[in-house]
Scaffold this active site. Sequence first.
Site, mmCIF file in Angstrom:
data_model
loop_
_atom_site.group_PDB
_atom_site.id
_atom_site.type_symbol
_atom_site.label_atom_id
_atom_site.label_comp_id
_atom_site.label_asym_id
_atom_site.label_seq_id
_atom_site.Cartn_x
_atom_site.Cartn_y
_atom_site.Cartn_z
ATOM 1 N N GLN A 1 -6.180 19.869 32.814
ATOM 2 C CA GLN A 1 -6.203 20.303 34.201
ATOM 3 C C GLN A 1 -4.890 20.964 34.617
ATOM 4 O OE1 GLN A 1 -6.827 16.966 36.809
ATOM 5 N NE2 GLN A 1 -4.905 15.965 36.263
ATOM 6 N N ASP B 1 -12.806 22.134 41.578
ATOM 7 C CA ASP B 1 -12.512 20.984 42.430
ATOM 8 C C ASP B 1 -12.574 21.353 43.914
ATOM 9 O OD1 ASP B 1 -11.861 18.372 42.971
ATOM 10 O OD2 ASP B 1 -9.808 18.476 42.228
ATOM 11 N N GLU C 1 -14.165 20.461 50.206
ATOM 12 C CA GLU C 1 -14.454 19.632 51.382
ATOM 13 C C GLU C 1 -13.464 19.830 52.530
ATOM 14 O OE1 GLU C 1 -14.776 17.167 47.523
ATOM 15 O OE2 GLU C 1 -13.320 18.506 48.484
ATOM 16 N N ASP D 1 -13.570 10.947 42.645
ATOM 17 C CA ASP D 1 -12.364 10.184 42.323
ATOM 18 C C ASP D 1 -12.571 8.692 42.557
ATOM 19 O OD1 ASP D 1 -11.296 12.658 41.862
ATOM 20 O OD2 ASP D 1 -10.141 12.734 43.710
ATOM 21 N N HIS E 1 -10.514 11.032 31.662
ATOM 22 C CA HIS E 1 -9.478 11.508 32.583
ATOM 23 C C HIS E 1 -8.316 10.533 32.494
ATOM 24 C CE1 HIS E 1 -7.435 13.200 35.969
ATOM 25 N NE2 HIS E 1 -8.486 13.842 36.456
#
Length: 663
Positions: free
Chosen positions: A273, A390, A393, A457, A522
Amino acid sequence: MRINHWTNGFEVVHNGKQVLCHTYDNPMLFIGTGQEDIEMYRGNFKIEDYVTERMALRTFTLKEDEGSILIDFAGMIEMRLEISEEEMKLKFKCLDDALNRFWIRLSSDEEEHLYGLGEQMSHFSLRGKDYPIWTSEPGVGRNKNTYITWRSDVENKAGGDYYNSNYPEPTYVSSRHYFVHVHSTAYSKFNFKQKTFHEIEVWEVPEEISIVSADGYLPLLEKLTAEFGRQPELPDWVYNGLIIGAQGGTERSFSILEQALEKGIKVSGLWCQDWVGKKVTSFGKRLRWNWVWDEEMYPDLPKKMKEYKEKGIRFLGYINPYILEGTALYQEGFENGYFAKTFEDQEYLVDFGEFYCGVVDFTNPDAFNWFKDIIKKNLINFGLDGWMADFGEYLPTDLKLYNGKSAMIEHNHWPVLWAKCNYDAVVESGKLGEIVYFMRAGGNGTQKYCPLLWAGDQSVDFSIDDGLASVICGTLSSAMVGNGINHSDIGGYTSLFDNFRTKELFLRWAEMGAFTPVMRTHEGNRPETNFQFYNDEDTMVQLARLTTIYTSLKDYLKEAVKENHEKGTPVQRPLFLHYDEDNNLQKLQTQYLLGRDLLVAPVYLEGAETRDVYLPEDEWIHLWSGKEYAQGVYTIEVPMGQPAVFYRKNSFYKGLFEKIGTL
């Protein structure tokens, strides 16, 4: 569906059960005015509303009009009712521009169960609570009774609650075999607390509400996904192993990959990432939101990507729709007017946690195409085979957009525009079916633009509302509104307030991941303080076995993914899709079917040595022991690496499952 009309009211009935009912004493429509107060802090929203007026629309006139039924409610709202055998459309026209609050009641009974509303992480069966539809950060802990949520609220306004979701959607599915969809992106709230009706609140008069029925869940989902669009199939390479999440530069990331390969872990991709560089904040390691390869941090990356692609291992990166202030890309976007502005026509910057970014205005066609070209040039042409797309929002409500619409209306639409930007870039590059990107945010219509959802998350723990169990619930709820391909960060992501990932949590999450469409790890927001698989010899051995199990399921998973693409039948699916008459399944949210023939009950509690499992009526074989089970509740031993998994005895894949059971 049919309508019955009498002197002082009317009803709409489906299969002998009332769907809508209006009388003078029990009206179905209410309208009014209100003034909202919205406060955003780093993607977390505090929303309050002062309703200045709410009126019941009791009187009505009804007449036939051009094959539909036109109903005038008190001279304030017109509703055109279009009814066919399996579908009803309620089309509204507001006769007073001052009205900005709308409520409608749909009939119900105590036995009805409801599902969907996008991705709900705490409750699969929605009855008994209300759910705001507003995309946001999902919250940390998501349970007001926990220390982590309390402290997150106090320090960062980020604790969240059961209803917070990256991906809410004003669509629900009823156990009566119909779905309801509100054609609006305004803030709305679905109240399922009453015994005899559901009440939907919308902060505008919606254009339309659709109610569509079928003779079962599977044909209903086929209709639902035909309306919203279906996810494309995954690239073939995805099924070849684990996508390893690593960071820290070329040397560190590829050495972790090599370490995994040496231990026999099957790998399909390396996901870095921080390929764009990093920023360190009090939250942990963050990324430099300037969407170009960081040559200093990742020297020789193109060479490495090519080398490993020849070995069958793809490289994946990261992007989101915001650009860091002060970067070259930001300057380019600013000079061309591609960012949303304040109402004083100044630059609008969003606080993302100790750094500020511009909001690419996707309602501006030039800005949309500019960012789409960034994806094409800096990601696709650079050689990435996938990425995390990602966020989506964070659209604030106090900015000005190019299309002139209120940000209150565009906020829930923003994730869809973001998904479409990625989709168009991939399609126009001729890479659909070769590249995979995964998203957490969504809304009406995301389905056809998002090949792979990811659960967001989660906390690095076993908490029900924000840990491993929440992933199962989120997967099932999102599946009921057309997102049949989902996965999660193995081991979770968010580590705060001395909450750290353990070896047990990682392995339990990984064993669940082996029975999902995609396996991906992750390192989390604080890699140094969380358990990492590559630091533990035993974990790597166990992970190698789990990736072997996952890759052995390739043909089975591909068939399920194809079915999702063609019919909208989710890969991970609620048990009642195939066992509709079994009332024990209505609230079950910690088990799922993987395809038609595998029943999976992950271990989601810390320290568990057994797992209670409910098996519907069928002939079931325990994957690991080969023991046969009939319908009922059983307590199953679940040693590490052997979650409670069963297969149908008459499955076409019986031989494959028998082989996997010996691994």
